[in-house]
Design a protein around this motif. Structure first.
Motif: not given
Length: 397
Positions: A357-359, A387-390, A336-341, A311-315
């Motif tokens: 995530t559920l998003n 920077n979250d992963v798609v 889908s969207i995922a967080h680094h861990n 992700i580069l930008h969120i609005e």
């Protein structure tokens, strides 16, 4: 009249193929292979172009097991092409043969029976940054003063991959010298920051690192008493490659290649490694052959790897990602969207881990290298960060 080439495919023993059921799933693939004609060796160029076309078709059909293809029409007799293959080639038709100057292009039509477990990821393009190889022993470049061979060979590999129609797409990053030694030592205690920097600056998910460990020359081959002969030397070439995921920092593949060839130039002659004189020599050709083989291997390894972006930008319910048409993205694609861990094992080693995530978002605008996606329920996206992963959601037909 189309010329039909017969082909024998030998599949590793553990692969089971049903010749009674696969006929219903036969698919035709058309691919074009390219090769340069060196020293008027049309036969050699033809063989290389056919091999290139076959490899492209195999990778397009998917990748799972190692197979060997033997063309029995005299063009590629007993030539073993090791490629991760998903299916079996039954017939090849030569569609066209086009020669322009010193370039040869051969188009083939291949009848392939793909396996049922064809990987959905192969329909999307994956970008890989081709970095400048590190010349480990620079003193070995003294003969010929070929101190730019690291950049020249990396550029050659980039061009080889770039000519391919397969889905591993190279991005040029070979103008920047980098230290890669720690990526090849036994401890692999390398810096994730370097991988992230290369991936970000090149907008590539994958990073290819390499080191040239041997370009030494042997003793002179011809006798000092044969004063009428030019000096001739044998020169080594050994290079190590490693492929990394710039998102998870995992090492996905590593392999070494080695060859030897005649160094036909005088010992004191200064050689331009970007010239046709160098690449047309036996030594230059041996490097080209290694780069071609490495290209096949890289394409096979990457065929079923996932295409991911960030992700580069969120609005509100809208976000911009670094994937686009060049990656095979289309309007309507679900992500889908995922967080680094990271998980830590008993030895203290950190292992990459993505938390999905559920998003879910859907692409509604697509550009060449980016896209705009919106929440499927038009609601704000909670706990989502830049920077979250798609991840592409593969929808089976």
């Amino acid at each position: 009249m189309k010329r039909v080439l017969s082909i024998i495919v030998i599949i590793t023993s553990w692969l089971s193929i049903s010749f009674f059921s696969v006929n219903a799933f036969a698919q035709w693939y058309e691919s074009t292979g390219h090769a340069s004609i060196k020293n008027n060796d049309i036969s050699g160029a033809k063989s290389a172009a056919i091999k290139d076309a076959i490899t492209q078709a195999l990778v397009f059909s998917g990748a799972r097991v190692t197979s060997m293809q033997t063309l029995v029409d005299g063009v590629l007799m007993q030539d073993q092409l090791k490629i991760k293959s998903h299916g079996e080639i039954q017939k090849i038709e030569m569609i066209s043969e086009d020669r322009r100057s010193d370039q040869l292009a051969i188009t083939l039509r291949l009848d392939i029976f793909p396996k049922q477990d064809h990987c959905p990821a192969s329909q999307f393009n994956k970008f890989v940054a081709i970095t400048q190889t590190q010349l480990v022993n620079r003193e070995q470049a003294m003969m010929g003063q070929i101190f730019d061979i690291d950049k020249a060979t990396s550029e050659s590999l980039y061009k080889t991959l770039n000519k391919s129609a397969m889905n591993a797409k190279p991005t040029a990053y070979f103008n920047f010298p980098i230290r890669v030694g720690e990526f090849f030592n036994q401890q692999y205690d390398y810096s994730n920051a370097l991988l992230e920097e290369i991936a970000t600056r090149s907008n590539s998910q994958y990073v290819l690192l390499s080191q040239m460990v041997d370009i030494s020359n042997s003793d002179k081959l011809n006798s000092d008493y044969a004063f009428w002969q030019d000096e001739t030397y044998q020169r080594s070439y050994k290079v190590d490659f490693a492929l990394f995921d710039g998102t998870t920092y995992e090492r996905l593949w590593q392999k070494s290649y080695r060859s030897q060839a005649i160094w036909p130039f005088e010992k004191t002659e200064i050689i331009d490694v970007f010239s046709e004189k160098f690449w047309g020599s036996d030594y230059g050709k041996s490097i080209v052959e290694i780069n071609q083989t490495a290209s096949y291997d890289i394409q096979a390894v990457m065929a079923c790897l996932e295409t991911q972006g960030k992700i580069l930008h969120i609005e509100n319910d809208k976000l911009v990602i670094n994937l686009g048409k060049a990656h095979g993205l289309e309007k309507g694609q679900l992500l889908s969207i995922a967080h680094h861990n990271y998980l830590t094992d008993a030895a203290g080693n950190k292992m990459p881990h993505l938390i999905t995530t559920l998003n879910t978002v859907q692409v509604n605008q697509v550009y060449q290298q980016s896209a705009v996606a919106v929440s499927v329920n038009q609601q704000p996206l909670p706990n989502i960060q830049i920077n979250d992963v798609v991840q592409l959601i593969n929808v089976e037909p």
